[in-house]
Design a protein around this motif. Structure first.
Motif, PDB file in Angstrom:
ATOM      1  N   VAL A  75       0.844  -1.203   0.000  1.00 21.93           N
ATOM      2  CA  VAL A  75       0.000   0.000   0.000  1.00 21.93           C
ATOM      3  C   VAL A  75       0.876   1.248   0.000  1.00 21.93           C
ATOM      4  O   VAL A  75       0.622   2.198  -0.759  1.00 21.93           O
ATOM      5  CB  VAL A  75      -0.967  -0.009   1.209  1.00 21.93           C
ATOM      6  N   LYS A  76       1.920   1.254   0.804  1.00 27.08           N
ATOM      7  CA  LYS A  76       2.817   2.417   0.891  1.00 27.08           C
ATOM      8  C   LYS A  76       3.526   2.688  -0.434  1.00 27.08           C
ATOM      9  O   LYS A  76       3.682   3.841  -0.834  1.00 27.08           O
ATOM     10  CB  LYS A  76       3.849   2.176   2.001  1.00 27.08           C
ATOM     11  N   ASN A  79       1.091   4.319  -4.698  1.00 24.00           N
ATOM     12  CA  ASN A  79       0.350   5.518  -4.332  1.00 24.00           C
ATOM     13  C   ASN A  79      -1.101   5.513  -4.799  1.00 24.00           C
ATOM     14  O   ASN A  79      -1.927   6.233  -4.263  1.00 24.00           O
ATOM     15  CB  ASN A  79       1.050   6.763  -4.873  1.00 24.00           C
ATOM     16  N   ASN A  80      -1.400   4.715  -5.793  1.00 19.82           N
ATOM     17  CA  ASN A  80      -2.770   4.677  -6.301  1.00 19.82           C
ATOM     18  C   ASN A  80      -3.660   3.744  -5.480  1.00 19.82           C
ATOM     19  O   ASN A  80      -4.830   3.602  -5.785  1.00 19.82           O
ATOM     20  CB  ASN A  80      -2.784   4.255  -7.768  1.00 19.82           C
ATOM     21  N   THR A  82      -5.671   2.918  -2.160  1.00 17.85           N
ATOM     22  CA  THR A  82      -6.283   3.346  -0.908  1.00 17.85           C
ATOM     23  C   THR A  82      -7.242   2.239  -0.530  1.00 17.85           C
ATOM     24  O   THR A  82      -8.132   1.898  -1.314  1.00 17.85           O
ATOM     25  CB  THR A  82      -7.053   4.670  -1.083  1.00 17.85           C
ATOM     26  N   ALA A  83      -7.056   1.667   0.622  1.00 17.92           N
ATOM     27  CA  ALA A  83      -7.906   0.556   1.043  1.00 17.92           C
ATOM     28  C   ALA A  83      -9.364   0.997   1.044  1.00 17.92           C
ATOM     29  O   ALA A  83      -9.708   2.039   1.596  1.00 17.92           O
ATOM     30  CB  ALA A  83      -7.507   0.066   2.427  1.00 17.92           C
ATOM     31  N   LYS A  84     -10.216   0.202   0.424  1.00 19.64           N
ATOM     32  CA  LYS A  84     -11.648   0.494   0.378  1.00 19.64           C
ATOM     33  C   LYS A  84     -12.299   0.268   1.738  1.00 19.64           C
ATOM     34  O   LYS A  84     -13.314   0.875   2.044  1.00 19.64           O
ATOM     35  CB  LYS A  84     -12.338  -0.376  -0.681  1.00 19.64           C
ATOM     36  N   PRO A  86     -10.573   0.461   5.140  1.00 17.81           N
ATOM     37  CA  PRO A  86      -9.365   0.634   5.960  1.00 17.81           C
ATOM     38  C   PRO A  86      -9.474   0.040   7.361  1.00 17.81           C
ATOM     39  O   PRO A  86      -8.489  -0.492   7.874  1.00 17.81           O
ATOM     40  CB  PRO A  86      -9.176   2.153   6.003  1.00 17.81           C
TER      41      PRO A  86
END
Length: 169
Positions: A75-76, A79-80, A82-84, A86
């Motif tokens: 994830v880090k 950059n594209n 983002t956890a749906k 989180p």
């Protein structure tokens, strides 16, 4: 079988014409009256129909917790992404266990699991060889994939439908 259900299954050209695929292991049984899960998924635009939650313990499967570093580094470094979900992703890991869906019953939307961003994630996990080194199960990997890529309203849960199920009956 882990790598098959996590990666290879969705690459099979024979499945191209199917919208949904249900997995029901041969030691599992649907009991009583069930709704048409495919129709329900279609009506709700769902991408995954989940079974009960379970956990895998580090003391039983040493190396399970390595997966925590893999997913958060992924994830880090992407950059594209983002956890749906989180909270689901954050709560997936305790100090010695990882949550998963008990996936001897599941229904998947094949188009969703073939998306390029999910394929990229699957390839990243596969390239670590953690499935072979640590026996990262397809149940854990499915759970984490859903947490990363599926919005909560598009994930249905068997327990919310009062549909009876038995594993190893």
């Amino acid at each position: 079988m882990i790598r098959f259900w996590f990666k290879t299954f969705f690459e099979l050209p024979q499945l191209q014409g199917y919208e949904y695929i249900m997995r029901l292991d041969d030691d599992s049984e649907l009991k009583g009256k069930w709704i048409n899960v495919f129709e329900e998924m279609r009506n709700k635009k769902a991408v995954y129909f989940a079974n009960n939650l379970d956990i895998d313990l580090e003391k039983i499967l040493p190396g399970t917790m390595v997966l925590k570093n893999v997913i958060f580094e992924y994830v880090k470094n992407n950059n594209n992404i983002t956890a749906k979900q989180p909270e689901m992703l954050r709560d997936a890991f305790t100090s010695d266990s990882v949550h998963n869906y008990y996936n001897n019953f599941e229904v998947t939307n094949t188009e969703f699991f073939r998306r390029a961003d999910i394929s990229h994630w699957v390839q990243a996990v596969d390239s670590t060889h953690g499935i072979f080194k640590y026996r990262w199960g397809d149940a854990i990997l499915r759970y984490l994939t859903v947490a990363l890529f599926a919005e909560q309203q598009y994930v249905l849960h068997r327990r919310n439908y009062n549909m009876s199920y038995c594993h190893k009956c």
